[in-house]
Design an enzyme around this catalytic site. Structure first.
Site, PDB file in Angstrom:
ATOM      1  CE  LYS A 282      -8.653 -58.528 -64.446  1.00  0.00           C
ATOM      2  NZ  LYS A 282     -10.010 -58.047 -64.987  1.00  0.00           N
TER       3      LYS A 282
ATOM      4  CG  ASP B  77     -13.320 -62.501 -68.246  1.00  0.00           C
ATOM      5  OD1 ASP B  77     -14.982 -62.833 -67.883  1.00  0.00           O
ATOM      6  OD2 ASP B  77     -12.888 -61.716 -68.674  1.00  0.00           O
TER       7      ASP B  77
ATOM      8  CG  ASP C 148     -11.606 -61.128 -62.804  1.00  0.00           C
ATOM      9  OD1 ASP C 148     -11.262 -60.505 -62.498  1.00  0.00           O
ATOM     10  OD2 ASP C 148     -11.116 -60.997 -64.153  1.00  0.00           O
TER      11      ASP C 148
ATOM     12  CE  LYS D  34     -12.401 -59.205 -71.178  1.00  0.00           C
ATOM     13  NZ  LYS D  34     -11.935 -59.098 -70.263  1.00  0.00           N
TER      14      LYS D  34
ATOM     15  CD  GLU E  71     -10.350 -64.611 -66.572  1.00  0.00           C
ATOM     16  OE1 GLU E  71     -10.282 -63.640 -66.096  1.00  0.00           O
ATOM     17  OE2 GLU E  71     -10.037 -63.903 -67.869  1.00  0.00           O
TER      18      GLU E  71
END
Length: 370
Positions: A268, A193, A244, A165, A219
């Site tokens: 998701k 991401d 995303d 992240k 992402e």
């Protein structure tokens, strides 16, 4: 299928499970998985289970919002035939337009019921085959040395890809990935991401600096609404861009694809509102030549199992980020997908094949709508 199958009651459970350690991304930080389990009961004794795991910074939902919404939504579904998923999801999606995570729990429970009625595992119900595949493992935002240490730990455990992240400052984000690459060597892909943490200028600068470091994709580098700059970022880096937070439903998928905003989609269930819309997103992606990943929030193995069935059933889904359960202190799920490090094996039991331990449910607050 039984044309006489009817929903007789719906149980709504409040589930709280601590994380092994706090998890931080660019837009929020959590220390517990706060799910809502939905159990749809029928007159023939069959039931379906679903899970909503809200991330307020992404979907605008909290556990309290989902508990209140679930009670209202349950009233809408009572006494109806759960097997007509097309009709049921039109009603569900139209009733709580902005509560995608909660809608996904009901969707998941309906597909579980459909699979049990048809006596088929979910991957077969969706017309797919059973595939074994791997998830990556994710490291939250942290000190670069600590992030590198976790990356080595995951590599030594046997994971085949590591996700990091980002979304802070240029200097710190570049330092994190440089430290990770130095620590793990060149044989594992690194995925990053930013969770909307950058602006256009920062995204281009950071990604250009990361290009020599073997980053597989990035992402959501910038704000979910900034489609035009997402397209520009893609044009100005060799690192693949994955949408995303910009991608909730099939309408978003069409816009992203038609504008050329990204190379990959992250589907998701908590964003799509469930399996029904997730399949539409993948179909649009496949038609546009866009490869998909199925990701997660911080679900237990119940929600992750449902997501894993979609990965197995669709060859256009090449990546899996289904590591949420690995961060939980407790696993209250019986059956379901089995994890061998990051290798995921699906069950052949009807429906999604995951159930919640009755002993765990006894500890959860519950309301029943009937």
């Amino acid at each position: 299928m039984s044309k006489k199958l009817k929903i007789t009651s719906i149980d709504i459970y409040k589930s709280d499970i601590e994380l092994k350690e706090p998890f931080k991304i660019a837009i929020m930080e959590i220390s517990a998985s706060q799910s809502v389990f939905i159990k749809i009961n029928t007159n023939e004794g069959l039931y379906g289970f679903g899970e909503a795991n809200p991330f307020w910074g992404i979907t605008g939902e909290t556990q309290a919002i989902n508990l209140a919404g679930a009670a209202e939504l349950a009233k809408l579904l009572l006494h109806k035939n759960p097997l007509n998923i097309e009709k049921m999801m039109r009603e569900i999606d139209g009733f709580l337009v902005h509560n995608s995570t909660l809608r996904s729990a009901f969707d998941m429970a309906l597909y579980d019921l459909l699979g049990k009625t048809a006596e088929l595992p979910l991957y077969a119900l969706l017309g797919g085959e059973k595939r074994t595949f791997w998830t990556d493992n994710t490291i939250g935002i942290g000190d670069p040395d600590y992030v590198a240490q976790k990356a080595v730990q995951y590599k030594n455990q046997g994971f085949q890809a590591i996700k990091v992240k980002l979304g802070t400052t240029n200097e710190m984000d570049i330092k994190r990935i440089r430290k990770v690459r130095e620590a793990i060597g060149d044989d594992l892909p690194i995925r990053v991401d930013a969770n909307q943490g950058w602006n256009y200028k920062t995204a281009v600068e950071v990604l250009n600096a990361l290009e020599p470091m073997g980053v597989e994709y990035c992402e959501q580098p910038i704000a979910y609404w900034d489609y035009e700059n997402l397209r520009r970022i893609r044009q100005n880096t060799s690192i693949a861009i994955m949408a995303d937070e910009s991608l909730f439903d099939h309408y978003d998928a069409f816009k992203l694809a038609s504008m050329g905003c990204c190379d990959y989609f992250n589907i998701k269930l908590a964003k799509s509102g469930g399996i029904h819309t997730a399949l539409k997103i993948n179909a649009i992606a496949e038609g546009a030549g866009i490869i998909c990943m199925v990701g997660c929030m911080m679900e237990t193995r119940l929600g992750l199992t449902a997501a894993a069935h979609i990965v197995s059933a669709r060859f256009n889904i090449k990546f899996a980020d289904l590591d949420g359960y690995l961060m939980l202190k407790e696993d209250p799920i019986i059956g379901g997908a089995q994890y061998n490090i990051g290798k995921i094996d699906l069950p052949d039991t009807p429906g999604h094949g995951a159930d919640v331990d009755p002993a765990f449910l006894k500890r959860c607050e519950c309301i029943t709508i009937k």
